[in-house]
Design a protein around this motif. Structure first.
Motif, mmCIF file in Angstrom:
data_model
loop_
_atom_site.group_PDB
_atom_site.id
_atom_site.type_symbol
_atom_site.label_atom_id
_atom_site.label_comp_id
_atom_site.label_asym_id
_atom_site.label_seq_id
_atom_site.Cartn_x
_atom_site.Cartn_y
_atom_site.Cartn_z
ATOM 1 N N MET A 63 0.837 -1.205 0.000
ATOM 2 C CA MET A 63 0.000 0.000 0.000
ATOM 3 C C MET A 63 0.873 1.256 0.000
ATOM 4 O O MET A 63 0.612 2.219 -0.735
ATOM 5 C CB MET A 63 -0.907 -0.019 1.231
ATOM 6 C CG MET A 63 -1.919 1.099 1.290
ATOM 7 S SD MET A 63 -2.953 0.950 2.773
ATOM 8 C CE MET A 63 -4.169 2.221 2.467
ATOM 9 N N LEU A 64 1.919 1.248 0.813
ATOM 10 C CA LEU A 64 2.828 2.394 0.883
ATOM 11 C C LEU A 64 3.606 2.551 -0.423
ATOM 12 O O LEU A 64 3.772 3.673 -0.924
ATOM 13 C CB LEU A 64 3.789 2.216 2.060
ATOM 14 C CG LEU A 64 3.179 2.417 3.447
ATOM 15 C CD1 LEU A 64 4.009 1.708 4.512
ATOM 16 C CD2 LEU A 64 3.084 3.910 3.769
ATOM 17 N N ALA A 65 4.080 1.432 -0.966
ATOM 18 C CA ALA A 65 4.875 1.497 -2.195
ATOM 19 C C ALA A 65 4.065 2.076 -3.349
ATOM 20 O O ALA A 65 4.574 2.881 -4.142
ATOM 21 C CB ALA A 65 5.386 0.104 -2.551
ATOM 22 N N ARG A 66 2.797 1.684 -3.470
ATOM 23 C CA ARG A 66 1.963 2.161 -4.576
ATOM 24 C C ARG A 66 1.664 3.647 -4.479
ATOM 25 O O ARG A 66 1.270 4.267 -5.475
ATOM 26 C CB ARG A 66 0.655 1.369 -4.628
ATOM 27 C CG ARG A 66 0.853 -0.082 -5.038
ATOM 28 C CD ARG A 66 -0.446 -0.790 -5.327
ATOM 29 N NE ARG A 66 -0.217 -2.168 -5.742
ATOM 30 C CZ ARG A 66 0.115 -2.530 -6.982
ATOM 31 N NH1 ARG A 66 0.222 -1.602 -7.912
ATOM 32 N NH2 ARG A 66 0.321 -3.798 -7.287
ATOM 33 N N ARG A 67 1.863 4.216 -3.315
ATOM 34 C CA ARG A 67 1.597 5.649 -3.135
ATOM 35 C C ARG A 67 2.843 6.508 -3.276
ATOM 36 O O ARG A 67 2.753 7.735 -3.261
ATOM 37 C CB ARG A 67 0.931 5.882 -1.770
ATOM 38 C CG ARG A 67 -0.549 5.546 -1.807
ATOM 39 C CD ARG A 67 -1.109 5.138 -0.465
ATOM 40 N NE ARG A 67 -2.549 4.841 -0.573
ATOM 41 C CZ ARG A 67 -3.039 3.716 -1.103
ATOM 42 N NH1 ARG A 67 -2.226 2.785 -1.550
ATOM 43 N NH2 ARG A 67 -4.348 3.528 -1.194
ATOM 44 N N THR A 87 22.049 0.471 -25.339
ATOM 45 C CA THR A 87 21.950 1.000 -23.978
ATOM 46 C C THR A 87 20.554 1.547 -23.755
ATOM 47 O O THR A 87 20.068 2.365 -24.545
ATOM 48 C CB THR A 87 22.994 2.116 -23.739
ATOM 49 O OG1 THR A 87 24.308 1.569 -23.904
ATOM 50 C CG2 THR A 87 22.869 2.667 -22.327
ATOM 51 N N PHE A 88 19.894 1.072 -22.681
ATOM 52 C CA PHE A 88 18.558 1.531 -22.332
ATOM 53 C C PHE A 88 18.631 2.360 -21.055
ATOM 54 O O PHE A 88 19.360 2.006 -20.125
ATOM 55 C CB PHE A 88 17.612 0.347 -22.091
ATOM 56 C CG PHE A 88 17.430 -0.546 -23.278
ATOM 57 C CD1 PHE A 88 17.115 -0.018 -24.515
ATOM 58 C CD2 PHE A 88 17.565 -1.923 -23.163
ATOM 59 C CE1 PHE A 88 16.939 -0.842 -25.620
ATOM 60 C CE2 PHE A 88 17.387 -2.759 -24.251
ATOM 61 C CZ PHE A 88 17.077 -2.212 -25.487
ATOM 62 N N PRO A 89 17.887 3.457 -20.967
ATOM 63 C CA PRO A 89 17.858 4.224 -19.710
ATOM 64 C C PRO A 89 17.141 3.454 -18.618
ATOM 65 O O PRO A 89 16.178 2.729 -18.883
ATOM 66 C CB PRO A 89 17.092 5.502 -20.094
ATOM 67 C CG PRO A 89 16.244 5.098 -21.267
ATOM 68 C CD PRO A 89 17.016 4.044 -22.002
ATOM 69 N N ALA A 90 17.609 3.574 -17.385
ATOM 70 C CA ALA A 90 16.986 2.840 -16.262
ATOM 71 C C ALA A 90 17.280 3.567 -14.960
ATOM 72 O O ALA A 90 17.914 3.033 -14.061
ATOM 73 C CB ALA A 90 17.498 1.403 -16.208
ATOM 74 N N ARG A 91 16.822 4.809 -14.867
ATOM 75 C CA ARG A 91 16.990 5.589 -13.631
ATOM 76 C C ARG A 91 15.652 5.587 -12.897
ATOM 77 O O ARG A 91 14.682 6.199 -13.341
ATOM 78 C CB ARG A 91 17.436 7.018 -13.963
ATOM 79 C CG ARG A 91 17.893 7.815 -12.746
ATOM 80 C CD ARG A 91 18.401 9.197 -13.119
ATOM 81 N NE ARG A 91 17.345 10.055 -13.635
ATOM 82 C CZ ARG A 91 17.253 10.461 -14.885
ATOM 83 N NH1 ARG A 91 18.136 10.069 -15.788
ATOM 84 N NH2 ARG A 91 16.255 11.244 -15.279
ATOM 85 N N PHE A 92 15.585 4.880 -11.783
ATOM 86 C CA PHE A 92 14.331 4.702 -11.074
ATOM 87 C C PHE A 92 14.587 4.653 -9.577
ATOM 88 O O PHE A 92 15.722 4.522 -9.121
ATOM 89 C CB PHE A 92 13.658 3.395 -11.524
ATOM 90 C CG PHE A 92 14.544 2.187 -11.372
ATOM 91 C CD1 PHE A 92 14.598 1.473 -10.186
ATOM 92 C CD2 PHE A 92 15.348 1.771 -12.425
ATOM 93 C CE1 PHE A 92 15.427 0.377 -10.037
ATOM 94 C CE2 PHE A 92 16.190 0.664 -12.291
ATOM 95 C CZ PHE A 92 16.221 -0.028 -11.088
ATOM 96 N N VAL A 93 13.499 4.757 -8.811
ATOM 97 C CA VAL A 93 13.555 4.533 -7.365
ATOM 98 C C VAL A 93 13.132 3.092 -7.118
ATOM 99 O O VAL A 93 12.031 2.687 -7.490
ATOM 100 C CB VAL A 93 12.619 5.507 -6.612
ATOM 101 C CG1 VAL A 93 12.624 5.190 -5.112
ATOM 102 C CG2 VAL A 93 13.050 6.946 -6.836
ATOM 103 N N LEU A 94 14.021 2.318 -6.509
ATOM 104 C CA LEU A 94 13.698 0.926 -6.194
ATOM 105 C C LEU A 94 13.025 0.859 -4.833
ATOM 106 O O LEU A 94 13.550 1.374 -3.844
ATOM 107 C CB LEU A 94 14.974 0.076 -6.175
ATOM 108 C CG LEU A 94 14.794 -1.372 -5.693
ATOM 109 C CD1 LEU A 94 13.920 -2.158 -6.672
ATOM 110 C CD2 LEU A 94 16.142 -2.060 -5.517
ATOM 111 N N VAL A 95 11.866 0.229 -4.790
ATOM 112 C CA VAL A 95 11.179 -0.047 -3.531
ATOM 113 C C VAL A 95 11.072 -1.559 -3.411
ATOM 114 O O VAL A 95 10.438 -2.208 -4.241
ATOM 115 C CB VAL A 95 9.778 0.598 -3.482
ATOM 116 C CG1 VAL A 95 9.104 0.289 -2.147
ATOM 117 C CG2 VAL A 95 9.871 2.099 -3.688
ATOM 118 N N ALA A 96 11.722 -2.115 -2.398
ATOM 119 C CA ALA A 96 11.706 -3.559 -2.181
ATOM 120 C C ALA A 96 10.984 -3.860 -0.881
ATOM 121 O O ALA A 96 11.077 -3.097 0.087
ATOM 122 C CB ALA A 96 13.128 -4.104 -2.135
#
Length: 511
Positions: free
Chosen positions: A229-233, A338-347
């Motif tokens: 729930m927190l990750a989806r927000r 080369t593909f861009p992949a700058r993201f925030v990881l939430v595990a």
């Protein structure tokens, strides 16, 4: 006679300019395509023949040779149907070369002459503009997506005969235009909000810090504690996409054919939550013709890995490069993309296989060996690349039943945006650095200088928790973000103290 038509073929997330050369001579009827054409392109001859006949034009009963230049690079996709058909009609002098030389053409043909949409239109339009062409003919369904690019005429067509009549001047067509500001504003609505979350104030605070500095975050807690729930927000409190970021993200979704219907531009930050059965190629990208994976689809957004230890270890280990570099490089014998992949990881993960270790209301049935084996599924180098580690306890009944709403996403987002603006000014002129999480060692020395009390506190924390050099740098980056949220120019001991609290797994190892 020889005719030339300009078009494009997608290679990775970019488009390669292609010249379709059509030569028609007297001889035994034949239709050959050369220039490293993939299966879908080789099959186009049957679609093109039927589309030309069913559109009311005569298909030449001669020897037809179609060359796709440059001939040393593979071309795939069905978007070459329309340019090949127009090239044949131009070689038969139904269209003049002067009418085609200023336009690129792309589109798949149905047997009745209908022009069907194709993926990857956005990079194709960008390639056409870069080549100096004044316009491009695209399928009607791709019109809005193509019109995102300014400085080039977008002519959206429905049938083959429309393209011919436009090029010959019989039927003038107005270029497709869209209002980018309204497009961005209309698609920024989120259906979820942080106000829906009961309790978990310390987790919301950690989420705010993660959003403000682009930090990766790992949550450990029992089932039902609200991790998903927190990750989806989290995307609801990230700053709005800039036009450049929206363009980058849209290119990836366009190439993959995942752009939402009637959405010419991605205005929301993406949220990707792949299942734990995903392969390494599905996560990172790959295939015979390399395609973007989930990490690239999460570019400029959030990648959520629920039940992280359930993912295959080799799949998790390939995350190291994108987490460190913000891009993925896939090498093949014929090319390297080369593909861009700058993201925030939430595990998210449970504290043990059954999920109830440390839960006072449930009995944990796991043995010490099972817990250790479960924890070892996540390697130390991977955990070091995740900035924030925290516990998410079960929510008490009183908080679940409470009618009091928490702080909403809009309020949190305002604080996050202010902190991001501070970082924009800090890294102004620095290529490839947009947030605190991307700072280099040189940046840490310049922007994360500590006074004596803060340095002493960090030294004691490093000694007691046995932190690695990478964890040391992570703490400094998190502390810098916490200071930005507080509007402080310098990093104080209270910022260091809070940052150390976000290295929970290091404390667990030390014990």
């Amino acid at each position: 006679m020889i005719a030339k038509v300009f078009t494009s073929s997608v290679l990775g997330v970019e488009a390669l300019p292609v010249e379709v050369e059509v030569d028609i001579v007297f001889g035994l009827p034949a239709f050959s395509t050369v220039g490293l054409a993939e299966g879908a392109v080789r099959e186009s001859k049957d679609r093109v023949r039927a589309a030309i006949k069913n559109s009311g034009y005569e298909f030449p009963n001669k020897k037809i040779t179609v060359n796709l230049a440059p001939a040393d690079i593979k071309k795939g996709g069905t978007g070459l149907d329309l340019p090949i058909a127009l090239g044949i009609l131009a070689a038969e002098e139904m269209i003049t070369a002067e009418q085609l030389q200023n336009f690129a053409v792309v589109g798949e043909l149905a047997l009745d002459g209908l022009v069907r949409p194709v993926p990857g239109i956005l990079p194709m339009v960008l390639a056409a503009r870069k080549s100096g062409l004044s316009g491009i003919l695209v399928p009607l369904e791709n019109g809005e997506e193509a019109a995102v690019v300014k400085g080039i005429k977008i002519i959206a067509i429905r049938y083959l005969h429309q393209a011919v009549e436009f090029l010959t001047g019989v039927q003038p067509l107005e270029p497709t235009r869209i209002d980018l500001d309204s497009l961005l504003a209309n698609h920024r609505f989120h259906e979820v909000d942080f106000a829906d979350v009961k309790g978990q104030e310390h987790v919301k605070r950690a989420m705010e810090v993660a959003a403000a500095g682009d930090h990766n975050i790992l949550m450990t807690g029992p089932p039902g504690s609200g991790k998903t729930m927190l990750a989806r927000r989290l995307p609801t409190i990230l700053p709005d996409l800039s036009f450049e970021e929206a363009l980058e993200t849209t290119k990836i979704y366009s190439v993959c054919g995942l752009l939402p219907e009637k959405c010419g531009l991605m205005a929301q930050r993406p949220f990707r939550a792949p299942h734990h059965t995903i392969s390494d190629a599905g996560l990172i990208g790959g295939g015979n013709i390399p395609r973007p994976g989930e990490v690239s689809l999460a570019h400029n957004g959030v990648l959520f890995l629920d039940e992280m230890p359930e993912f295959k270890k080799n799949v998790l280990e390939v995350l190291r490069q994108p987490l460190e570099d913000g891009r993925v490089t896939i090498a093949r014998a014929s090319s390297t993309l080369t593909f861009p992949a700058r993201f925030v990881l939430v595990a998210a993960l449970n504290p043990c296989p059954c999920g109830h270790l440390g839960d006072s209301s449930h009995h944990c049935a796991c043995t010490a060996v099972q817990v250790k084996r479960y924890e070892e599924k996540l390697s130390g180098p991977l955990l070091d690349r995740i900035d924030i580690h925290l516990e998410v306890p079960a929510v008490p009944f009183q908080q679940i039943a409470s009618s009091t709403e928490g702080e909403n996403s809009h309020t949190i987002k305002e604080r996050v945006t202010r902190a991001r603006n501070i970082q924009k000014q800090r890294f102004k002129g620095r290529k490839g650095i947009y947030s605190n999480s991307q700072m280099t060692s040189r940046d840490l020395k310049k922007f994360c200088a500590l006074d004596a009390p803060s340095l002493g506190l960090l030294e004691r924390g490093m000694a007691q928790l046995g932190l690695s050099a990478r964890a040391y740098h992570r703490i400094l980056k998190i502390a810098r973000t916490i200071a930005d949220l507080a509007g402080s120019n310098g990093i104080g001991h209270e910022h260091i103290a809070e940052a150390i609290q976000y290295r929970r797994l290091d404390r667990g190892r030390a014990l």
